[in-house]
Design an enzyme around this catalytic site. Sequence first.
Site, mmCIF file in Angstrom:
data_model
loop_
_atom_site.group_PDB
_atom_site.id
_atom_site.type_symbol
_atom_site.label_atom_id
_atom_site.label_comp_id
_atom_site.label_asym_id
_atom_site.label_seq_id
_atom_site.Cartn_x
_atom_site.Cartn_y
_atom_site.Cartn_z
ATOM 1 N N CYS A 1 0.807 -1.222 0.000
ATOM 2 C CA CYS A 1 0.000 0.000 0.000
ATOM 3 C C CYS A 1 0.839 1.271 0.000
ATOM 4 C CB CYS A 1 -0.915 0.014 1.207
ATOM 5 S SG CYS A 1 -1.743 -1.547 1.433
ATOM 6 N N HIS B 1 -3.425 7.846 5.667
ATOM 7 C CA HIS B 1 -3.528 6.509 5.090
ATOM 8 C C HIS B 1 -4.964 6.025 5.314
ATOM 9 C CE1 HIS B 1 -2.096 2.917 3.297
ATOM 10 N NE2 HIS B 1 -2.323 2.178 4.352
ATOM 11 N N GLU C 1 -2.602 5.465 13.390
ATOM 12 C CA GLU C 1 -2.218 6.650 12.617
ATOM 13 C C GLU C 1 -2.476 7.929 13.417
ATOM 14 O OE1 GLU C 1 -3.889 6.811 8.670
ATOM 15 O OE2 GLU C 1 -2.525 8.438 8.086
ATOM 16 N N LYS D 1 -9.891 7.577 0.843
ATOM 17 C CA LYS D 1 -10.250 6.180 0.557
ATOM 18 C C LYS D 1 -11.742 5.945 0.776
ATOM 19 C CE LYS D 1 -5.793 3.935 1.542
ATOM 20 N NZ LYS D 1 -4.963 5.056 2.040
ATOM 21 N N HIS E 1 -9.485 1.736 -1.393
ATOM 22 C CA HIS E 1 -8.048 1.604 -1.202
ATOM 23 C C HIS E 1 -7.440 1.092 -2.515
ATOM 24 C CE1 HIS E 1 -4.159 0.813 0.222
ATOM 25 N NE2 HIS E 1 -4.426 0.461 1.456
ATOM 26 N N PHE F 1 1.419 -2.916 4.564
ATOM 27 C CA PHE F 1 1.699 -4.244 5.095
ATOM 28 C C PHE F 1 3.185 -4.503 4.908
ATOM 29 C CE2 PHE F 1 -2.568 -6.732 4.722
ATOM 30 C CZ PHE F 1 -3.082 -5.970 5.748
#
Lengths: 88, 404
Positions: B163, B295, B306, B327, B332, B391
């Site tokens: 990502c 994010h 976050e 998003k 995403h 990830f």
Amino acid sequence: MSVSEKIREILAEQALLSPSDVPDEASLEDIGIDSMGVVEVIFAIEETFSIEVPFNANDPQASAFDVSSVGAITAAVNQLIAEQKATG
Amino acid sequence: MNRRVVITGQGAISALGPTAKSTLSAMMDGVCAITSLEFPNADRLSVGIGGQIKEYDPSAQFSRSELALFDPFTQFAVLSAREAVAQSGLEFGEALSLRSGVILGSAGGGLQTQDENYRLVYEDGKNRVHPFVVPRLMMNAGSSQLSMIFGLRGACYTIATACASSNHAMGQAFHAIRGGSADVMLTGGSDSMLCFGGLKAWEGLRVMSSDGCRPFCATRNGMVQGEGAAVFVFEELEHARARGAPILAEVAGFSMTADAGDIVVPNQDGAARAIRGALADGNLSPEQVGYVNAHGTATAVNDRTETAALRNALGTAADRIALSSTKSMHGHIMGGTGAVELLSCIAAVKDGQLAPTVNYRTPDPECDLDIVANTARETPVEVAISNAFAFGGLNAVLALKRFG
């Protein structure tokens, strides 16, 4: 549709031409099909006629399959159909 | 010599629209483009929604021979690049082409091509595949096609950091120009993983929402996938000035860190170090920051972590910094998400327009920042930050600065 007509159709689609603009004596280069295009044509021929075409893109000249002209391809495909029907 | 880097063109395609302009306009209108997924076997998925690009006709955009070679992720990159380069007004002559390159991010590459052809050979029992399966599916297909289309002969590669891919890519493009090895880079990211195999794999992790993407909201219950791309023209400032180019924003800072922790669980420290690092890289202070494109995946743990990372990195300034996760509108976009989200950072510094976080219903005490909830906001912004936390514990943060 005959083998010859089907091949003309495959080549014409690849070259973005009409089948009538794909004469037997033309080479693939003449009708604007490059080396990547040849590989796509071989794939389309294999799919259309359910045959295996012996063709190595590393060295097309050395392949058993003659791609020097439209007529040569048709003859080679006819031969492969006959052979592979016999063994298949 | 202190070389500065500016953005002189932007292009995109997403569920929100077929161009950067339409995507941004829909973002500012708070449109949620997450809909029912439409592709073969979608009925066998437990998660049936996504930010899917619909009403898209590839044959209207590409020739037959291009389509034989372009997986959707490449198509999206090419469409975005066409728009970005057109806006920039650049023409790549001999000298410039040698000083220009491409760095794109992608997490899945030609995943749809893999999925379709695995289906043919495993499920349908076919023994023959199209000759271009490999050049379609390879991760660098998009980058390479852009270099070929525009004749860019410098560095060209694709970065795969899940990502964070496109933020890493844009960071490397920034470094290449700032460091002097290039004058122009096409950079961004692209992904198109909305197919049965792609989503089935994600279902396994049980982090997907089946009813919507609600970042920072107390009712959030997981992420929703999207697809698309964005590509930008990054250009050395004096090069851009000399030709009177439109300058959208300055790329001021970039930082990347690794958590060295867990393969999927984010870490507050790694994220905070990346945010602090991006500001330090650009000689920026938290007080200058007016907007953060988070994010914001809408998983319970990401949004909480976050928030903590932003507080940790920005200190008391965090309380007055506007934050949104777009998003919620486009889903995403994986390896392309940072690129599409950079559009909102550019809009923030260039036009003072802050995109909203839609679907926001209930405040979460653990996500207590100034979330731009549901409707866009207008306020001048000097510096905007774009977060991407992947990830694998990989964090990449970009800082943009208003130009002029």
